[in-house]
Design a protein around this motif. Structure first.
Motif, PDB file in Angstrom:
ATOM      1  N   ASP A  97      -3.281  12.094  -4.410  1.00  0.00           N
ATOM      2  CA  ASP A  97      -3.831  13.010  -3.243  1.00  0.00           C
ATOM      3  C   ASP A  97      -2.808  13.196  -1.966  1.00  0.00           C
ATOM      4  OD1 ASP A  97      -6.026  13.792  -4.767  1.00  0.00           O
ATOM      5  OD2 ASP A  97      -7.525  12.321  -3.742  1.00  0.00           O
ATOM      6  N   THR A  98      -2.563  11.825  -1.916  1.00  0.00           N
ATOM      7  CA  THR A  98      -1.370  11.820  -0.672  1.00  0.00           C
ATOM      8  C   THR A  98       0.072  12.055  -0.942  1.00  0.00           C
ATOM      9  OG1 THR A  98      -0.941   9.430  -0.812  1.00  0.00           O
ATOM     10  CG2 THR A  98      -2.886  10.281   0.436  1.00  0.00           C
ATOM     11  N   GLN A  99       0.629  11.673  -2.352  1.00  0.00           N
ATOM     12  CA  GLN A  99       1.917  12.081  -2.841  1.00  0.00           C
ATOM     13  C   GLN A  99       3.009  11.592  -2.005  1.00  0.00           C
ATOM     14  OE1 GLN A  99       2.484  15.730  -4.603  1.00  0.00           O
ATOM     15  NE2 GLN A  99       4.187  16.226  -3.436  1.00  0.00           N
ATOM     16  N   PRO A 100       2.838  10.091  -1.601  1.00  0.00           N
ATOM     17  CA  PRO A 100       3.869   9.645  -0.352  1.00  0.00           C
ATOM     18  C   PRO A 100       5.286   9.628  -0.763  1.00  0.00           C
ATOM     19  CG  PRO A 100       2.502   7.792  -1.676  1.00  0.00           C
ATOM     20  CD  PRO A 100       1.964   9.109  -2.274  1.00  0.00           C
ATOM     21  N   LEU A 101       5.839   9.675   0.159  1.00  0.00           N
ATOM     22  CA  LEU A 101       7.381   9.455  -0.142  1.00  0.00           C
ATOM     23  C   LEU A 101       8.025   8.137  -0.162  1.00  0.00           C
ATOM     24  CD1 LEU A 101       8.646  11.824   2.827  1.00  0.00           C
ATOM     25  CD2 LEU A 101       8.419  12.509   0.372  1.00  0.00           C
ATOM     26  N   VAL A 102       7.352   7.102   0.310  1.00  0.00           N
ATOM     27  CA  VAL A 102       7.489   5.875   0.633  1.00  0.00           C
ATOM     28  C   VAL A 102       6.252   5.000   0.448  1.00  0.00           C
ATOM     29  CG1 VAL A 102       8.314   3.622   1.788  1.00  0.00           C
ATOM     30  CG2 VAL A 102       9.688   5.912   1.841  1.00  0.00           C
ATOM     31  N   MET A 103       6.123   4.062  -0.296  1.00  0.00           N
ATOM     32  CA  MET A 103       4.998   2.861  -0.618  1.00  0.00           C
ATOM     33  C   MET A 103       5.337   1.584  -0.595  1.00  0.00           C
ATOM     34  SD  MET A 103       3.871   1.239  -3.521  1.00  0.00           S
ATOM     35  CE  MET A 103       2.169   1.069  -3.402  1.00  0.00           C
ATOM     36  N   LEU A 104       4.652   0.908   0.088  1.00  0.00           N
ATOM     37  CA  LEU A 104       4.871  -0.740   0.229  1.00  0.00           C
ATOM     38  C   LEU A 104       3.571  -1.344  -0.527  1.00  0.00           C
ATOM     39  CD1 LEU A 104       6.172  -1.417   3.684  1.00  0.00           C
ATOM     40  CD2 LEU A 104       7.365  -0.469   1.650  1.00  0.00           C
ATOM     41  N   ASP A 105       3.577  -2.432  -1.369  1.00  0.00           N
ATOM     42  CA  ASP A 105       2.632  -2.982  -1.964  1.00  0.00           C
ATOM     43  C   ASP A 105       2.889  -4.424  -1.204  1.00  0.00           C
ATOM     44  OD1 ASP A 105       0.225  -2.835  -3.488  1.00  0.00           O
ATOM     45  OD2 ASP A 105       1.206  -3.623  -5.097  1.00  0.00           O
ATOM     46  N   GLU A 106       1.954  -4.802  -0.222  1.00  0.00           N
ATOM     47  CA  GLU A 106       2.011  -6.211   0.209  1.00  0.00           C
ATOM     48  C   GLU A 106       1.252  -7.270  -0.469  1.00  0.00           C
ATOM     49  OE1 GLU A 106       3.741  -6.747   3.292  1.00  0.00           O
ATOM     50  OE2 GLU A 106       4.289  -4.829   3.660  1.00  0.00           O
ATOM     51  N   HIS A 107       2.226  -8.212  -0.844  1.00  0.00           N
ATOM     52  CA  HIS A 107       1.849  -9.561  -1.700  1.00  0.00           C
ATOM     53  C   HIS A 107       2.114 -10.803  -1.070  1.00  0.00           C
ATOM     54  CE1 HIS A 107       0.877  -7.572  -5.859  1.00  0.00           C
ATOM     55  NE2 HIS A 107       1.554  -6.312  -4.951  1.00  0.00           N
ATOM     56  N   GLY A 108       1.911 -11.932  -1.884  1.00  0.00           N
ATOM     57  CA  GLY A 108       2.534 -13.105  -1.350  1.00  0.00           C
ATOM     58  C   GLY A 108       2.412 -13.946  -2.689  1.00  0.00           C
ATOM     59  N   TYR A 109       2.798 -15.386  -2.849  1.00  0.00           N
ATOM     60  CA  TYR A 109       3.780 -16.046  -1.902  1.00  0.00           C
ATOM     61  C   TYR A 109       5.122 -16.315  -2.654  1.00  0.00           C
ATOM     62  CZ  TYR A 109      -0.557 -15.789   0.537  1.00  0.00           C
ATOM     63  OH  TYR A 109      -1.451 -15.378   0.931  1.00  0.00           O
ATOM     64  N   THR A 110       6.149 -16.368  -2.275  1.00  0.00           N
ATOM     65  CA  THR A 110       7.506 -16.586  -2.885  1.00  0.00           C
ATOM     66  C   THR A 110       8.608 -17.350  -2.282  1.00  0.00           C
ATOM     67  OG1 THR A 110       8.326 -14.206  -2.132  1.00  0.00           O
ATOM     68  CG2 THR A 110       7.478 -14.395  -4.196  1.00  0.00           C
ATOM     69  N   GLY A 111       8.084 -18.053  -0.988  1.00  0.00           N
ATOM     70  CA  GLY A 111       8.757 -19.012  -0.701  1.00  0.00           C
ATOM     71  C   GLY A 111       9.788 -18.280   0.842  1.00  0.00           C
ATOM     72  N   THR A 112      10.332 -17.420   0.195  1.00  0.00           N
ATOM     73  CA  THR A 112      11.288 -16.550   0.802  1.00  0.00           C
ATOM     74  C   THR A 112      10.719 -15.202   0.638  1.00  0.00           C
ATOM     75  OG1 THR A 112      13.130 -18.025   0.330  1.00  0.00           O
ATOM     76  CG2 THR A 112      13.652 -15.684   1.371  1.00  0.00           C
ATOM     77  N   THR A 113      10.692 -14.614   1.877  1.00  0.00           N
ATOM     78  CA  THR A 113      10.199 -13.107   1.687  1.00  0.00           C
ATOM     79  C   THR A 113      10.900 -12.165   0.804  1.00  0.00           C
ATOM     80  OG1 THR A 113       9.636 -12.868   4.042  1.00  0.00           O
ATOM     81  CG2 THR A 113       9.853 -11.010   2.930  1.00  0.00           C
TER      82      THR A 113
END
Length: 844
Positions: free
Chosen positions: A260-276
């Motif tokens: 419905d929104t058809q984004p140009l960019v998307m981020l999926d925020e997760h964790g944890y890997t020691g370094t970002t």
């Protein structure tokens, strides 16, 4: 720089491949990298699911209420407020508990006309899923114009590219998805911080950004897991493995947001890997991407997010890991479409997984002091907010190019143009190991009528395609294509369409990538065409010329064709057939099962059959002449199983009681149980003497169905069937070709199945039948399956028994699966095979 970077990555692949025999052993996966959780963890075979999802929660503020006629922005909803839950696991970390989200969002909506909050669905436990949109106010007319432009980009990209007003005035959509893994909390808190900042800012630059942008945020994609502190949702599913299956309400909700929104960019925020960690990912790259349009933005955006976290000033955030730049091939890939960002790419978004750095879950949650946990969570929240802010800023700064590239992606689809060849150094480090492409077929056809293997399966697949925004059309007349004749009503997927990449992801066979990378993180093969039970034909060169109409929903498929007064027959080829049988049994209808597996329904149950044909889309036919067969009773199942298997068994209509080693030791009664299903969490050697005694008594009267290594070990410990179980690599997985026997389980099964940690059975003793065998040559169609140090690759499995059946000396009818017919509720065309095993094992 590019050439040396590419060469280094190739050397890493060669080095790992040379070391591979020393790193692997039979039935044991190569150790995953320390920075990533295993994709198919040990819990699948060692932790039994404990029960059904909790009951839906009661809310204290009544129903959600939306103001009528909200066509513009803001579109504000008074969210219902849930009772305070002092056990919410986020509280210990100093983070927002779920029950605090609605009050905060309600307050922000009252305070700011830039914030809109809506409910997009409910979780398995009844919690609301929120979508928050932050943008400058729009009149209804302005919002309608934005919608027209969004639709023009997808439906007529040539016209969209020529529209100067669109280029100037289309508001760039960005989608932020947070907390899809429930015990990775801080994406929610970082997103809420950004929402609050933009809702109240007086900065002219930020206010201007909101005139050019719509920021859509699913503030928690997994509220049940957030509250409980579990990675999985309330049904025990990993939502970030479900996006090509859509078995869970949480994944379906965000699928619809994405469309419905058809984004140009998307981020999926997760964790944890020691370094970002910030994607783009390593090869193998999804071969159906328009990768040139993706990687140039993904890499540049990742660098911008890395810079943003470096400016936070925390010692732990001085740099990020960007897998494309920093990891070896196969170490953090973007091959399968099961992950949210990878799925989003097929809808035109530049998708990124972002992993915040400092672990606060699991052992750390219970082992670290509260002060340290809260310090880490504060850093993680800063990282989440910084990456969101940077990602939005990149979208705004590159708005015109991103819009043009989304238009170009859809234009290529409509035009049927080949994917672009990408030169070395296109972005720093791009080289030969990054090239994954496919030649798209011209069309797929899902036949109607007698050419279709399973009518319910065909309807399910069509509806799934449509729900995923793949264009499907129905033929109004018979037609010929690629040398075959198809009846009217057949479905056509013309691959000249905007989301051809997603259509091909769903319908293509896939690819064997075993030789391309030394290891894979998660599944490497999938195919709805081969695993969902429907007949699907491929036309490589030509499209049909028949008149067609767009499909909104598949045509009804249910029917009762036998004459009144005669018994009816139902062949169990699909899970819908099983649901219908179990519904009849639940109503007390006396059914019988013939030797070929056909279920016979008495003539007096015709009314029920008509009703169930409509409900499930199944087809009852006139029962053939001959005796009705053996009486069929609805088996009561005790299942030591993973959560996905438990869910499927219940969906099929079986009465299922969870069991485990601990439950049996605690006195779980096997009285009234007809069949024991063993695949996870039942170790015979850890049972008490009393539990073993009760189990031994059960094996004289009940049936047994097992799956995988836990099931094979149970079979060996209890001496049920005389076979030798041989294990392939633990991380081997994919779609394989099989040949089916004529027995009660194999007969009528599809010619393909799915494996993960594949098993096969040798040295079959007297009375043991091979219900299904791996193909005699090259069984792997798509996926990743390398030999272990002792061999045990596809060549060794070829021709061996994948599923066996027999009657144990103690009396238990037993079926052993070396395959994964219920895996994550995905291979829907295989469900009936398991049901047939359960029915057969209970016959006395």
């Amino acid at each position: 720089m590019a050439a040396s970077r590419s060469a280094r990555r190739v050397l890493v692949v060669l080095a790992v491949a040379l070391l591979l025999p020393s790193l692997t052993a039979p039935a044991q996966a190569r150790q995953p990298s320390a920075h990533r959780d295993p994709g198919n963890g040990a819990e699948r075979n060692t932790v039994a699911a404990t029960g059904a999802p909790a009951r839906a929660l009661a809310a204290v503020a009544g129903e959600n209420r939306r103001s009528g006629g909200q066509e513009g922005y803001p579109r504000q909803t008074r969210l219902r407020v849930f009772p305070e839950d002092p056990g919410d696991k986020a509280i210990k970390l100093g983070l927002l508990p779920y029950h605090a989200l609605a009050p905060k969002l309600n307050a922000l909506q009252q305070r700011s006309d830039r914030v809109s909050a809506e409910v997009i669905g409910q979780t398995t436990q009844g919690r609301d899923l929120y979508l928050v949109t932050v943008t400058a106010p729009e009149s209804p007319a302005q919002a309608r114009q934005q919608d027209r432009w969004r639709e023009l980009i997808e439906n007529n990209p040539v016209a969209a590219a020529r529209d100067p007003r669109l280029a100037r005035q289309y508001k760039a959509p960005v989608w932020i998805n947070a907390n899809i893994h429930g015990d990775e909390w801080e994406g929610t808190d970082g997103a809420m911080r950004v929402i609050a900042d933009l809702a109240t800012t007086t900065d002219p630059d930020e206010i201007g950004l909101l005139r050019r942008t719509r920021i859509h945020v699913t503030v928690t994609n997994n509220p049940d897991g957030r509250v409980a502190g579990t990675r999985a949702n309330g049904a025990g599913f990993d939502v970030n493995r479900d996006h090509i299956t859509s078995s869970q309400p949480e994944s379906r909700a965000v699928r619809d947001v994405l469309i419905d929104t058809q984004p140009l960019v998307m981020l999926d925020e997760h964790g944890y890997t020691g370094t970002t960690l910030i994607e783009p990912a390593t090869p193998p790259h999804g071969q159906n991407y328009e990768y040139d349009l993706y990687i140039k933005h993904a890499y540049a955006n990742a660098l911008g997010m890395e810079k943003a976290i470096g400016e936070l000033g925390h010692p732990e955030t001085t740099r990020a890991d960007i897998p494309f730049r920093d990891y070896a091939p196969g170490d953090w890939d973007d091959w399968p479409p099961i992950f949210t960002p990878m799925y989003a790419v097929y809808h035109g978004a530049v998708g990124h997984t972002v992993e915040v750095p400092l672990r606060v879950n699991r052992g750390e949650y219970t082992g670290q002091p509260v002060e340290e946990l809260r310090r880490r969570s504060a850093v993680n929240t800063d990282v989440a907010a910084a990456t969101i802010t940077a990602g939005v800023a990149y979208t705004d700064a590159h708005r015109r190019e991103l819009i043009a590239d989304q238009i170009e992606l859809f234009r290529r689809g409509w035009a049927g143009e080949p994917q672009r060849d990408i030169p070395d150094g296109y972005v720093p480090g791009f080289g030969e190991e990054d090239r994954y492409q496919v030649e798209f077929p011209r069309a797929y056809v899902i036949p109607a009528g007698t050419a279709q293997r399973s009518a319910p399966a065909a309807a399910r697949l069509v509806d799934h395609l449509v729900a995923n925004d793949v264009r499907v059309r129905r033929a109004e007349h018979p037609f010929r294509l690629a040398g075959r004749t198809y009846p009217a009503g057949s479905y056509v997927v013309d691959m000249h369409q905007p989301k051809r990449g997603l259509a091909n992801v769903i319908l293509a066979d896939g690819k064997d990538i075993s030789a391309d990378v030394p290891q894979m993180y998660d599944i490497s093969g999938w195919s709805h065409r081969l695993l969902w039970g429907a007949s699907v034909d491929i036309s490589h060169a030509e499209a049909p010329t028949v008149r067609t109409t767009p499909v909104v929903a598949a045509s009804p498929t249910g029917a009762v064709s036998g004459p009144a007064g005669h018994p009816l027959a139902l062949t169990l080829t699909d899970g819908k057939d099983v649901q219908a049988v179990n519904a009849l049994l639940a109503e007390g209808v006396p059914l019988s099962r013939r030797s070929d597996g056909t279920v016979v329904v008495p003539a007096v149950a015709r009314r029920q059959a008509i009703e169930l044909a409509q409900r499930y889309g199944v087809r009852f036919t006139r029962a053939p002449a001959g005796g009705p067969g053996t009486p069929l009773h609805g088996p009561v199942v005790a299942a030591a199983a993973s959560a996905d298997e438990l869910a499927v068994l219940r969906e099929l209509g079986f009465t299922v009681h969870p069991v485990s080693t601990q439950a049996l030791n605690d006195g779980f009664s096997l009285d009234g149980i007809d069949v024991l299903y063993v695949s996870s969490g039942l170790n015979h050697g850890q049972l008490t003497p009393d539990a073993k005694s009760r189990l031994a008594e059960f094996l004289t009267r009940g049936g047994v169905v097992t799956r995988g290594s836990t099931g094979a070990a149970f079979n060996a410990a209890t001496g049920l069937l005389p076979v030798t179980a041989v294990a392939g690599r633990g991380d081997a997985n994919g779609v394989v070709t099989v040949t089916n026997g004529a027995g009660p389980v194999g007969a009528g099964s599809p010619g393909h199945t799915f494996v993960y940690s594949p098993l096969w059975f040798t040295d079959l003793g007297a009375g043991v039948s091979a219900e299904q065998r791996y193909a005699a040559k090259d069984p792997l169609v798509a996926g990743h399956w390398l030999p272990s140090a002792g061999g045990n690759g596809p060549a060794q499995a070829a021709g061996e028994a994948a599923v066996v059946s027999g009657v144990a000396d103690a009396g238990a009818r037993t079926v052993l699966f070396g395959t994964e017919p219920l895996f994550r509720a995905h291979p829907k065309g295989l469900f009936a095979q398991v049901a047939r095993a359960l029915y057969w094992s209970t016959v006395r």
